[in-house]
Enzyme design. Structure first.
Site, mmCIF file in Angstrom:
data_model
loop_
_atom_site.group_PDB
_atom_site.id
_atom_site.type_symbol
_atom_site.label_atom_id
_atom_site.label_comp_id
_atom_site.label_asym_id
_atom_site.label_seq_id
_atom_site.Cartn_x
_atom_site.Cartn_y
_atom_site.Cartn_z
ATOM 1 N N SER A 188 1.325 -7.108 17.350
ATOM 2 C CA SER A 188 0.165 -7.321 16.481
ATOM 3 C C SER A 188 0.394 -6.837 15.061
ATOM 4 C CB SER A 188 -1.062 -6.617 17.072
ATOM 5 O OG SER A 188 -1.372 -7.144 18.333
ATOM 6 N N GLU A 205 50.427 35.838 -6.661
ATOM 7 C CA GLU A 205 51.331 34.712 -6.854
ATOM 8 C C GLU A 205 52.297 34.845 -8.035
ATOM 9 O OE1 GLU A 205 51.595 31.981 -4.862
ATOM 10 O OE2 GLU A 205 50.185 32.965 -3.493
#
Length: 826
Positions: free
Chosen positions: A472, A92
């Protein structure tokens, strides 16, 4: 004349050059004066906050999930490998450490090449200019933006060091695949940290910023490799690497592939609960602020919960037979891998949890051969397929298999599952669902949570979103209410038929026990141990629905949503599994209400604690200390007493104290009964855990639509549920004990590992005596069948007392939906 003309032209050329130069300088200075005040302050770069995703962890720091569009993990410059720095400079901006932010030589070189060849070349935009553009400027292509970028670059270079600028760049730059920065790119493309990358991989990543899509090694490996080799060549030209290193790197194969998040613990339902909670707290900033959320979930326990639920639902599925393959393709006469792969691709998902799609390519006698997407052909042996009798209905399967061809045929697309012994087992994706949640009894911290079999198929969290009848599993709350309203553990209740008539209904309600039998006068303790429905109904009728509902509310259960009729005794009111677990925690911890919570703390990405949970925590000693202190100092403030105003207490006091819900005597008696449920009743399967400090209750609803088990040790409370999202029968034999309890046992085996057994300590106010189990009376010394039972002081049944058979119902409580109740005893 010619000389005069030349002198004139030279003179005016010089004057024009000076004028134009001065005009250019003036214009540049004017632009500088115009643009500079509009540039953003550079100070913000010194304290930049990257858009970092939300990450969710277990209590012990293992990653559960990551939320946010941008995958980013900021890295400090000193931790970036030098080779990576060199690669980005080569790719770059090789003069980065020499220019003042704008590379005039690079611009001139790029301009020259543009004029000469018509192609753009490296050098037009420096790393500093890219930082300026990425942090502050729009992407519009105008001369004004370009000038702003240049002036801003000068400004950045004046106020930040080169290393600081490069660090910003390496963390900000887009790398494709939603990855921002080198750390995220290393993870996404190679599944490693930057320092673990090879030179070739570093060069591949450094080549991405120029064109993340075009040079993406996953999508375009050929172009990406060409770009990588260019970066390596530039590194060699600049002296960053020697020729040997270059030759090795360019020869390396391209190995990049898409790597998912490095999830360490699978807990998607936990992650989604946390995501929603953090989103409610912080809004959309939750996805970009880099929050680290540490949950209360323990990784070891979560893995155990995952396995328990998966194994439980697969076992249920196998018990009910094989519904056939997921698809079928016609196979060529000769083996053809391309055709096999094409067949596999007709199924959308290769994996569903641990169940993998495979193609049956052959059967012989009692084994089959299955082709997998990774190119392997694996055998399925007889013991791993003989379960696959044809499904007829929920209660029936076809005849036993004799050969593999009775269940499988070449071309079938089937699920297989790898076992711990290395074998592959024929499988089916369960249609039934399940859920499991485990809490700390002391403060409500959720230690493990699974909200369904497959989160990808359904995000519906059955732990905190599904409301189901507990059957239950709800009875302990009713029995606890009974102990507060005239009943004892030895009270006799007649287990006999009851008929409920309602003129508004076409039919009458004739509740029955699960066995279909009636057992006559039965002690209250035995009624819960054996889960007798008719006893529960009579108890509720006698104490009254209003009083029962008020008592249920003491457990933290929302009683306003429960039915106000006698079906409440059988668990007809819909509750969430998390709500049931919270209620059972009151039994486990000695009577205190705790609130389930899942977020332990929230930190910034720098480790700063932003929020820390302070749950209400059980403090057994606090209650006694307060009582004692108030006897000495009647006007004392409770908080002051516990913080030491009246003398520091000799124990650790939590920041917030869990309130008492139910008294100690009641909880002790109920816990002793529920321990007997495991020792002698419907929870006997849990005896294989080999512990005496476990208690719990099974639950099964009408037509076996829901199967439950909720149980606890003094430290851990766990609720397990099995059922269909669209309620339908599980099967006649699928009770809480058969479908849900095995999941609970599997999980608790790991959860209790290393925890010592704890004795159930009898609190003051209770007394244990010998009674006659047939009558409930106090037994004399000559009674050989006498048993021990515990009562509140003052409630011990004397020889002259009569056992409880029936009490008047609360006159203010409705018995049914407007109808009358008739009782038939026989």
């Amino acid at each position: 004349m010619e000389k005069a003309t030349k002198r004139f032209l030279i003179k005016w050329s010089l004057i024009s050059s000076v004028v134009l130069t001065l005009a250019g300088i003036g214009a540049g200075y004017g632009l500088y004066l115009f643009i500079t005040p509009r540039l953003p302050p550079i100070d913000s770069l010194k304290d930049v906050h990257f858009q970092v995703p939300l990450r969710v962890y277990t209590r012990d720091g293992k990653l559960i999930a990551e939320f946010g569009e941008k995958r980013r993990s900021p890295v400090v410059f000193k931790d970036v490998p030098p080779a990576m720095v060199h690669a980005f400079l080569a790719a770059e901006d090789d003069r980065f450490y020499d220019h003042p932010g704008v590379d005039y030589q690079g611009i001139l070189r790029a301009g020259y090449l543009l004029i000469k060849t018509g192609e753009k070349a490296q050098g037009g935009s420096t790393i500093t200019m890219q930082v300026a553009r990425n942090f502050f400027l729009s992407r519009e292509k105008t001369y004004f933006r370009k000038l702003s970028e240049i002036f801003l670059s000068f400004k950045i270079e004046q106020e930040l060091t080169k290393d600081e600028i490069l660090e910003l760049y390496l963390n900000k730059i887009y790398m494709g695949q939603r990855a921002y920065g080198v750390n995220a790119a290393a993870q996404v493309y190679y599944g490693v940290k930057p320092h673990e990358l090879t030179l070739a991989q570093i060069a591949m990543i450094a080549g991405l910023p120029k064109a993340p899509s075009a040079y993406n090694p996953v999508v375009n490996p050929v172009r990406a490799t060409e770009r990588r080799n260019y970066v390596l060549r530039r590194m060699r030209e600049l002296g960053y690497i020697d020729d040997d290193a270059y030759q090795v790197a360019v020869a390396e194969a391209t190995t990049a592939k898409r790597h998912g998040q490095s999830i360490e613990v699978e807990a998607p339902y936990v992650a989604e609960m946390v995501r929603q909670e953090i989103l409610d707290m912080y809004g959309e900033d939750a996805y970009t602020s880099g929050f680290h959320v540490y949950t209360t979930v323990e990784s070891r326990l979560q893995l155990a919960a995952n396995a328990a639920l998966e194994d439980g639902l697969i076992s249920y599925t196998e018990r009910h037979g094989y519904k056939g393959p997921e698809g079928h393709v016609d196979l060529p006469e000769r083996p053809d891998v391309e055709a096999w792969n094409a067949g596999l691709k007709t199924i959308n998902r290769d994996w569903v949890k641990d169940l993998r799609i495979g193609l049956v390519v052959g059967t012989e006698d009692q084994h089959a051969a299955v082709y997998l997407s990774d190119g392997r052909v694996v055998p399925i042996y007889w013991e791993d397929m003989q379960w696959a009798r044809k499904f007829i209905d929920v209660n029936h399967v076809d005849a036993e298999l004799k050969v593999a061809a009775d269940a499988l045929a070449p071309g079938d697309l089937v699920r297989v599952r790898k076992l711990s012994n290395g074998h592959w087992r024929l499988a089916s994706v369960p249609e039934v669902q399940g859920a499991l949640v485990s809490l700390s009894a002391r403060d409500g911290a959720i230690q493990a949570l699974v909200g369904g079999f497959d989160f990808e198929a359904s995000h519906f969290n059955r732990i905190n979103q599904a409301e189901r009848q507990p059957g239950s599993n709800f009875k302990p709350f009713i029995y606890s209410a009974a102990l507060e309203h005239g009943f004892t553990t030895a009270s006799l209740i007649n287990d006999a038929p009851v008929v409920f008539e309602d003129p508004g209904l076409e039919a009458v309600w004739r509740p029955e026990n699960y066995t279909g039998k009636f057992y006559g006068p039965t002690r209250l303790r035995q009624g819960l141990i054996n889960s007798r429905n008719l006893i529960s109904i009579r108890i509720l009728r006698d104490i009254g629905i209003n009083r029962a509902l008020r008592h249920v509310g003491l457990f933290g259960v929302d009683s306003a949503k429960l039915p106000r009729d006698l079906s409440l005794a059988l668990g007809s009111g819909a509750v969430k599994p998390l709500e049931l677990a919270k209620g059972y925690a009151v039994f486990a911890n000695g009577g205190y209400r705790v609130k389930p919570y899942i977020v332990q703390k929230i930190t910034s990405q720098d480790g700063e604690i932003l929020s820390y949970s302070e749950p209400e925590t059980v403090c057994e000693h606090c209650e006694d200390y307060i009582t004692q202190t108030q006897e000495e100092f009647p006007d004392a403030d409770v908080h002051e007493e516990l913080t030491g105003t009246w003398g520091p207490p000799p124990f650790m006091v939590p920041d917030k104290i869990a309130p008492r819900g139910v008294n100690r005597q009641n909880v002790y008696l109920m816990t002793s009964i529920m321990r007997d449920v495991i020792k002698h009743g419907t929870g006997r399967r849990a005896l294989r855990l080999g512990r005496d400090d476990l208690a719990g209750k099974t639950g099964t609803t009408n037509d076996q639509h829901d199967a439950w088990f909720s149980g606890f040790s003094p430290d851990i409370v766990t609720t397990a549920w099995v059922g269909y999202d669209d309620p339908q029968p599980l099967g006649d034999r699928e009770t809480g004990a058969g479908a849900a309890l095995p999941m609970w046992i599997s999980y608790m085996e790991e959860a209790l590992r290393g925890l010592p057994e704890r004795e159930l300590v009898q609190p003051p106010g209770l007394i244990t005596v010998r009674i006659d189990p047939q009558t409930g009376y106090l037994a004399d010394a000559s009674n050989p069948g006498a048993i021990f039972e515990t009562f509140r002081v003052g409630e011990v049944p004397q020889e002259s007392s009569a056992p409880v058979l029936s009490l008047d119902a609360d006159p203010g409580a409705p018995v049914s939906s407007g109808g009358s109740v008739s009782e038939q005893l026989f």
